[in-house]
Scaffold this motif. Structure first.
Motif, PDB file in Angstrom:
ATOM      1  N   LEU A  83      29.339  24.307  34.316  1.00  0.00           N
ATOM      2  CA  LEU A  83      30.145  25.474  33.988  1.00  0.00           C
ATOM      3  C   LEU A  83      30.216  26.380  35.213  1.00  0.00           C
ATOM      4  N   PHE A  84      31.426  26.758  35.613  1.00  0.00           N
ATOM      5  CA  PHE A  84      31.619  27.716  36.690  1.00  0.00           C
ATOM      6  C   PHE A  84      31.956  29.047  36.020  1.00  0.00           C
ATOM      7  N   ILE A  85      31.034  30.007  36.158  1.00  0.00           N
ATOM      8  CA  ILE A  85      31.167  31.290  35.476  1.00  0.00           C
ATOM      9  C   ILE A  85      31.245  32.406  36.502  1.00  0.00           C
ATOM     10  N   SER A  86      32.210  33.292  36.312  1.00  0.00           N
ATOM     11  CA  SER A  86      32.350  34.445  37.184  1.00  0.00           C
ATOM     12  C   SER A  86      32.248  35.717  36.352  1.00  0.00           C
ATOM     13  N   ASN A  87      31.353  36.589  36.756  1.00  0.00           N
ATOM     14  CA  ASN A  87      31.221  37.885  36.112  1.00  0.00           C
ATOM     15  C   ASN A  87      32.227  38.820  36.774  1.00  0.00           C
ATOM     16  N   ILE A  88      33.285  39.166  36.048  1.00  0.00           N
ATOM     17  CA  ILE A  88      34.313  40.053  36.603  1.00  0.00           C
ATOM     18  C   ILE A  88      34.257  41.438  35.958  1.00  0.00           C
ATOM     19  N   SER A  89      33.134  41.760  35.348  1.00  0.00           N
ATOM     20  CA  SER A  89      33.022  43.034  34.639  1.00  0.00           C
ATOM     21  C   SER A  89      33.126  44.241  35.568  1.00  0.00           C
ATOM     22  N   GLY A  90      32.798  44.078  36.833  1.00  0.00           N
ATOM     23  CA  GLY A  90      32.882  45.189  37.769  1.00  0.00           C
ATOM     24  C   GLY A  90      34.287  45.451  38.277  1.00  0.00           C
ATOM     25  N   MET A  91      35.201  44.540  37.967  1.00  0.00           N
ATOM     26  CA  MET A  91      36.575  44.675  38.420  1.00  0.00           C
ATOM     27  C   MET A  91      37.341  45.601  37.464  1.00  0.00           C
ATOM     28  N   PRO A  92      38.105  46.529  38.003  1.00  0.00           N
ATOM     29  CA  PRO A  92      38.912  47.365  37.104  1.00  0.00           C
ATOM     30  C   PRO A  92      39.799  46.503  36.202  1.00  0.00           C
TER      31      PRO A  92
END
Length: 161
Positions: A83-92
């Motif tokens: 699984l390739f997971i990216s945490n994008i929660s910091g992105m507006p």
């Protein structure tokens, strides 16, 4: 009024430090099962068969993964239980919705997105690196960090043989 300002100033550091108190996963921990969607709104879940998690928190890590798997088939990650997971929660949110996610849709391989940061808050990470978490029935066998695309495919291919 001064009293309220002092109370506010004393409580802000407590709130700011709440995130840092979350213990990240270490070798030997078992990852809690999760379900997230990729850039094409397809649902992915971790389960007992998941062998690897490639985790990124920024664009540079994503570029390393992209470079590692661009020469592989579109089903390379799935075929290798990765699984390739990216945490994008910091992105507006507006940037994510209008620019980032649409640009990710050009990639055939799944980029699983943690938009809120809740699922991956315990995942270890290093700035500008890819975290490679090796699992055995969701139990963490190893955690490595890399900026080298070849190391990613080497680790995955070595385990698959």
């Amino acid at each position: 009024m001064l009293r309220y300002l002092i109370i506010l100033l004393l409580t802000v550091p407590l709130v700011a430090n709440a995130k840092s108190e979350i213990q990240t996963y270490v070798v030997g921990d078992t990852i809690e099962p999760f379900t997230l969607q990729d850039q094409h709104d397809k649902t992915f879940s971790s389960d007992e068969s998941t062998k690897f998690i490639l985790f990124t928190t920024g664009m540079n890590g994503g570029k390393v993964v992209r470079k590692a798997i661009e020469k592989e088939t579109a089903d390379y990650l799935t075929k290798n239980n990765t699984l390739f997971i990216s945490n994008i929660s910091g992105m507006p949110g507006l940037i994510a919705k209008m620019i980032a996610i649409p640009s990710m849709k050009k990639y055939e391989y799944p980029i699983i997105l943690d938009k809120e940061g809740k699922v991956t808050e315990k995942f270890p990470s290093q700035k500008d690196s890819v975290t490679i978490i090796q699992l055995d029935h969701l139990k963490i066998e190893s955690i490595n960090y890399t900026n080298n695309p070849d190391k990613i495919t080497q680790v995955i291919n070595q385990q698959s043989n």
